[in-house]
Design an enzyme around this catalytic site. Structure first.
Site, PDB file in Angstrom:
ATOM      1  N   ASP A 217       0.844  -1.194   0.000  1.00 30.91           N
ATOM      2  CA  ASP A 217       0.000   0.000   0.000  1.00 30.91           C
ATOM      3  C   ASP A 217       0.878   1.242   0.000  1.00 30.91           C
ATOM      4  O   ASP A 217       1.897   1.291   0.686  1.00 30.91           O
ATOM      5  CB  ASP A 217      -0.910   0.005   1.229  1.00 30.91           C
ATOM      6  CG  ASP A 217      -2.106   0.926   1.070  1.00 30.91           C
ATOM      7  OD1 ASP A 217      -1.905   2.151   0.971  1.00 30.91           O
ATOM      8  OD2 ASP A 217      -3.252   0.421   1.064  1.00 30.91           O
ATOM      9  N   LYS A 218       0.468   2.249  -0.748  1.00 29.43           N
ATOM     10  CA  LYS A 218       1.179   3.526  -0.823  1.00 29.43           C
ATOM     11  C   LYS A 218       0.905   4.404   0.393  1.00 29.43           C
ATOM     12  O   LYS A 218       1.633   5.349   0.675  1.00 29.43           O
ATOM     13  CB  LYS A 218       0.769   4.257  -2.106  1.00 29.43           C
ATOM     14  CG  LYS A 218       1.537   5.534  -2.394  1.00 29.43           C
ATOM     15  CD  LYS A 218       1.047   6.163  -3.688  1.00 29.43           C
ATOM     16  CE  LYS A 218       1.760   7.478  -3.988  1.00 29.43           C
ATOM     17  NZ  LYS A 218       1.258   8.099  -5.237  1.00 29.43           N
ATOM     18  N   LEU A 219      -0.191   4.097   1.104  1.00 28.70           N
ATOM     19  CA  LEU A 219      -0.631   4.886   2.266  1.00 28.70           C
ATOM     20  C   LEU A 219      -0.962   6.326   1.865  1.00 28.70           C
ATOM     21  O   LEU A 219      -0.401   7.296   2.381  1.00 28.70           O
ATOM     22  CB  LEU A 219       0.398   4.861   3.398  1.00 28.70           C
ATOM     23  CG  LEU A 219       0.647   3.486   4.041  1.00 28.70           C
ATOM     24  CD1 LEU A 219       1.671   3.600   5.159  1.00 28.70           C
ATOM     25  CD2 LEU A 219      -0.658   2.873   4.560  1.00 28.70           C
TER      26      LEU A 219
ATOM     27  N   THR B 171     -15.931  -2.368  -9.426  1.00 28.68           N
ATOM     28  CA  THR B 171     -17.146  -1.791  -8.855  1.00 28.68           C
ATOM     29  C   THR B 171     -18.321  -1.933  -9.812  1.00 28.68           C
ATOM     30  O   THR B 171     -18.134  -2.015 -11.039  1.00 28.68           O
ATOM     31  CB  THR B 171     -16.928  -0.299  -8.546  1.00 28.68           C
ATOM     32  OG1 THR B 171     -18.154   0.316  -8.173  1.00 28.68           O
ATOM     33  CG2 THR B 171     -16.384   0.427  -9.775  1.00 28.68           C
ATOM     34  N   ASP B 172     -19.534  -1.904  -9.262  1.00 26.57           N
ATOM     35  CA  ASP B 172     -20.715  -1.910 -10.121  1.00 26.57           C
ATOM     36  C   ASP B 172     -20.918  -0.577 -10.833  1.00 26.57           C
ATOM     37  O   ASP B 172     -21.696  -0.481 -11.788  1.00 26.57           O
ATOM     38  CB  ASP B 172     -21.971  -2.275  -9.324  1.00 26.57           C
ATOM     39  CG  ASP B 172     -22.288  -1.323  -8.184  1.00 26.57           C
ATOM     40  OD1 ASP B 172     -21.517  -0.365  -7.953  1.00 26.57           O
ATOM     41  OD2 ASP B 172     -23.310  -1.539  -7.497  1.00 26.57           O
ATOM     42  N   GLU B 173     -20.201   0.454 -10.417  1.00 28.40           N
ATOM     43  CA  GLU B 173     -20.387   1.762 -11.037  1.00 28.40           C
ATOM     44  C   GLU B 173     -19.921   1.811 -12.485  1.00 28.40           C
ATOM     45  O   GLU B 173     -20.279   2.736 -13.226  1.00 28.40           O
ATOM     46  CB  GLU B 173     -19.704   2.844 -10.200  1.00 28.40           C
ATOM     47  CG  GLU B 173     -20.310   2.973  -8.814  1.00 28.40           C
ATOM     48  CD  GLU B 173     -19.806   4.171  -8.043  1.00 28.40           C
ATOM     49  OE1 GLU B 173     -19.671   5.250  -8.649  1.00 28.40           O
ATOM     50  OE2 GLU B 173     -19.560   4.035  -6.837  1.00 28.40           O
TER      51      GLU B 173
ATOM     52  N   TYR C 231     -14.288   8.612 -11.704  1.00 25.27           N
ATOM     53  CA  TYR C 231     -13.951   7.399 -10.955  1.00 25.27           C
ATOM     54  C   TYR C 231     -14.384   6.146 -11.702  1.00 25.27           C
ATOM     55  O   TYR C 231     -13.584   5.245 -11.968  1.00 25.27           O
ATOM     56  CB  TYR C 231     -14.594   7.431  -9.569  1.00 25.27           C
ATOM     57  CG  TYR C 231     -14.679   6.059  -8.929  1.00 25.27           C
ATOM     58  CD1 TYR C 231     -13.514   5.307  -8.704  1.00 25.27           C
ATOM     59  CD2 TYR C 231     -15.903   5.497  -8.574  1.00 25.27           C
ATOM     60  CE1 TYR C 231     -13.587   4.043  -8.126  1.00 25.27           C
ATOM     61  CE2 TYR C 231     -15.979   4.242  -8.007  1.00 25.27           C
ATOM     62  CZ  TYR C 231     -14.821   3.514  -7.787  1.00 25.27           C
ATOM     63  OH  TYR C 231     -14.892   2.267  -7.234  1.00 25.27           O
ATOM     64  N   SER C 232     -15.666   6.070 -12.049  1.00 26.63           N
ATOM     65  CA  SER C 232     -16.162   4.845 -12.677  1.00 26.63           C
ATOM     66  C   SER C 232     -15.543   4.638 -14.062  1.00 26.63           C
ATOM     67  O   SER C 232     -15.309   3.502 -14.478  1.00 26.63           O
ATOM     68  CB  SER C 232     -17.695   4.852 -12.753  1.00 26.63           C
ATOM     69  OG  SER C 232     -18.180   5.981 -13.447  1.00 26.63           O
TER      70      SER C 232
ATOM     71  N   LYS D 297     -12.179   3.052 -13.499  1.00 25.79           N
ATOM     72  CA  LYS D 297     -12.305   1.636 -13.144  1.00 25.79           C
ATOM     73  C   LYS D 297     -12.721   0.810 -14.360  1.00 25.79           C
ATOM     74  O   LYS D 297     -12.261  -0.327 -14.538  1.00 25.79           O
ATOM     75  CB  LYS D 297     -13.305   1.461 -12.003  1.00 25.79           C
ATOM     76  CG  LYS D 297     -12.814   1.956 -10.661  1.00 25.79           C
ATOM     77  CD  LYS D 297     -11.569   1.209 -10.168  1.00 25.79           C
ATOM     78  CE  LYS D 297     -11.873  -0.227  -9.775  1.00 25.79           C
ATOM     79  NZ  LYS D 297     -10.676  -0.910  -9.204  1.00 25.79           N
TER      80      LYS D 297
ATOM     81  N   LYS E 192     -17.290   8.599   3.118  1.00 21.97           N
ATOM     82  CA  LYS E 192     -18.383   7.856   2.491  1.00 21.97           C
ATOM     83  C   LYS E 192     -19.659   7.992   3.326  1.00 21.97           C
ATOM     84  O   LYS E 192     -19.618   8.290   4.526  1.00 21.97           O
ATOM     85  CB  LYS E 192     -17.994   6.385   2.330  1.00 21.97           C
ATOM     86  CG  LYS E 192     -16.747   6.168   1.464  1.00 21.97           C
ATOM     87  CD  LYS E 192     -16.965   6.594   0.023  1.00 21.97           C
ATOM     88  CE  LYS E 192     -15.724   6.403  -0.834  1.00 21.97           C
ATOM     89  NZ  LYS E 192     -15.426   5.014  -1.153  1.00 21.97           N
TER      90      LYS E 192
END
Length: 356
Positions: A32-34, A133-135, A159-160, A163, A198
């Site tokens: 992870d890049k953090l 994601t479902d998006e 974003y979507s 992805k 979120k």
């Protein structure tokens, strides 16, 4: 079995790491890049486990990725590292392009190089599991339709779209180069250790601080909600038993409007930590201007993973939300520093059309 989990300090990734490490036969490397949402405190319960190791690195650093794959003798890559907040993608899409598209490209190239050099037995066992994601499917009418694995892609946000691009890259590396991949697309997750930008954690923590509870538009947008620990179980099943080249939709069969979700949180807090003077948390609900390109409804058909791999969610929305509210009430040690130092609940994603 040796796993490399990218983005394992994030919300879903940390749940995957905790789940995998519960099996002493597994070894887990968390890479992870953090960035802002990565939090090693989410892994406190396993940080000293014999079968867990953390690697601070960027998925765009393909040389380091390849070194980790070789050094830790990885059998399965679970690629979760991603920028994931729609509102942040509206404000700053560049990070989403770099991490979600370029980062996935570099992960695929590193995995392909590593896989090609494996002995045949290890080659047959290796998997690259891409978590999406479902998006990517866009949205649905309020009163009909459901996303299946065959639904055409129609992303609405930066974003979507990023992805969706990464999903296409993963399929191309399978079809063109033979890399053994599996994919999964999930509905909205919620649960412990969720970064408070979120909806569900934001509403819980704003309510506890007696702050307004923002609801976009009229709150009519619908999401299918999936408890994060159910998702972690699903991802482990897809990674270890999913058919090469296949994708699996993962959902909680719990569609709710955003307003219904906020009201359920308010009602739960009324019972668990009442406000003073008989006031209700629902009185804090504040309707705000909708965000650009806000998808109307997401709904997942999870029958394929249920039929082919035997996975089903264990939590209903009611039981999962109760567990989530209880966790936030009991774990200020985790979220308190985030609210004070990194994100206090301010509005994101207000950019309008033509203003990017």
């Amino acid at each position: 079995m040796n796993f490399l989990v990218t983005g394992g300090a994030g919300f879903i990734g940390s749940a995957v790491c905790r789940h995998l490490c519960a099996n002493p036969a597994h070894r887990v490397t968390n890479l992870d890049k953090l960035t802002y949402a990565g939090n090693l405190a989410s892994l406190r319960s396993i940080e000293n486990a014999h079968n867990y190791r953390f690697e601070h690195a960027d998925i765009c650093d393909d040389r380091t990725i390849l070194e980790v794959l070789h050094r830790d003798d990885i059998d399965i890559v679970m690629h979760l590292a991603a920028e994931s907040h729609v509102d942040r993608s509206i404000d700053g899409p560049g990070a989403f392009i770099e991490t979600n598209i370029v980062g996935t490209y570099r992960m695929l190239n590193s995995a392909l190089d590593y896989w090609r050099g494996l002995p045949e037995a290890k080659k047959d066992q290796f998997r690259f599991h891409h978590v999406s994601t479902d998006e990517v499917f866009g949205d649905l009418p309020f009163n009909s339709g459901i996303f299946t694995e065959q639904t055409p892609y129609a992303p609405s946000s930066p974003y979507s779209a990023s992805k969706a691009a990464s999903d296409h890259l993963v399929r191309a590396w399978h079809d063109t180069y033979g890399l053994p991949v599996v994919l999964s697309n999930c509905s909205n997750n919620y649960g412990p250790f969720h970064f408070p930008e979120k909806l569900i954690p934001l509403v819980i923590l704003n309510a506890l601080d007696e702050k307004p509870l923002p609801v976009y538009g009229a709150g009519a947008n619908v999401r299918d909600w999936l408890f994060v620990e159910d998702h972690a179980r699903a991802l482990a099943v897809v990674a270890t038993r999913g058919a090469v080249g296949e994708s699996y939709n993962v959902g909680g069969a719990s569609e709710r409007t955003n307003l219904a979700v906020v009201e359920a949180i308010c009602d739960s807090l009324d019972n668990k930590r009442p406000r003073s003077a008989g006031r209700r948390y629902r009185d804090l609900i504040t309707f705000v201007t909708d965000r650009p390109g806000h998808d109307r409804r997401y709904a997942i058909d999870a029958s394929k993973i249920e039929r082919d791999l035997g996975w089903k969610p264990r939590e209903s929305f009611e039981s999962g939300l109760a567990r989530t509210v209880d966790w936030y009430l009991q774990n200020e040690w985790w979220w308190g520093p985030i609210r004070r130092e990194r994100y206090a609940g301010e509005r994101l994603g207000e950019a309008r059309k033509g203003a990017a």
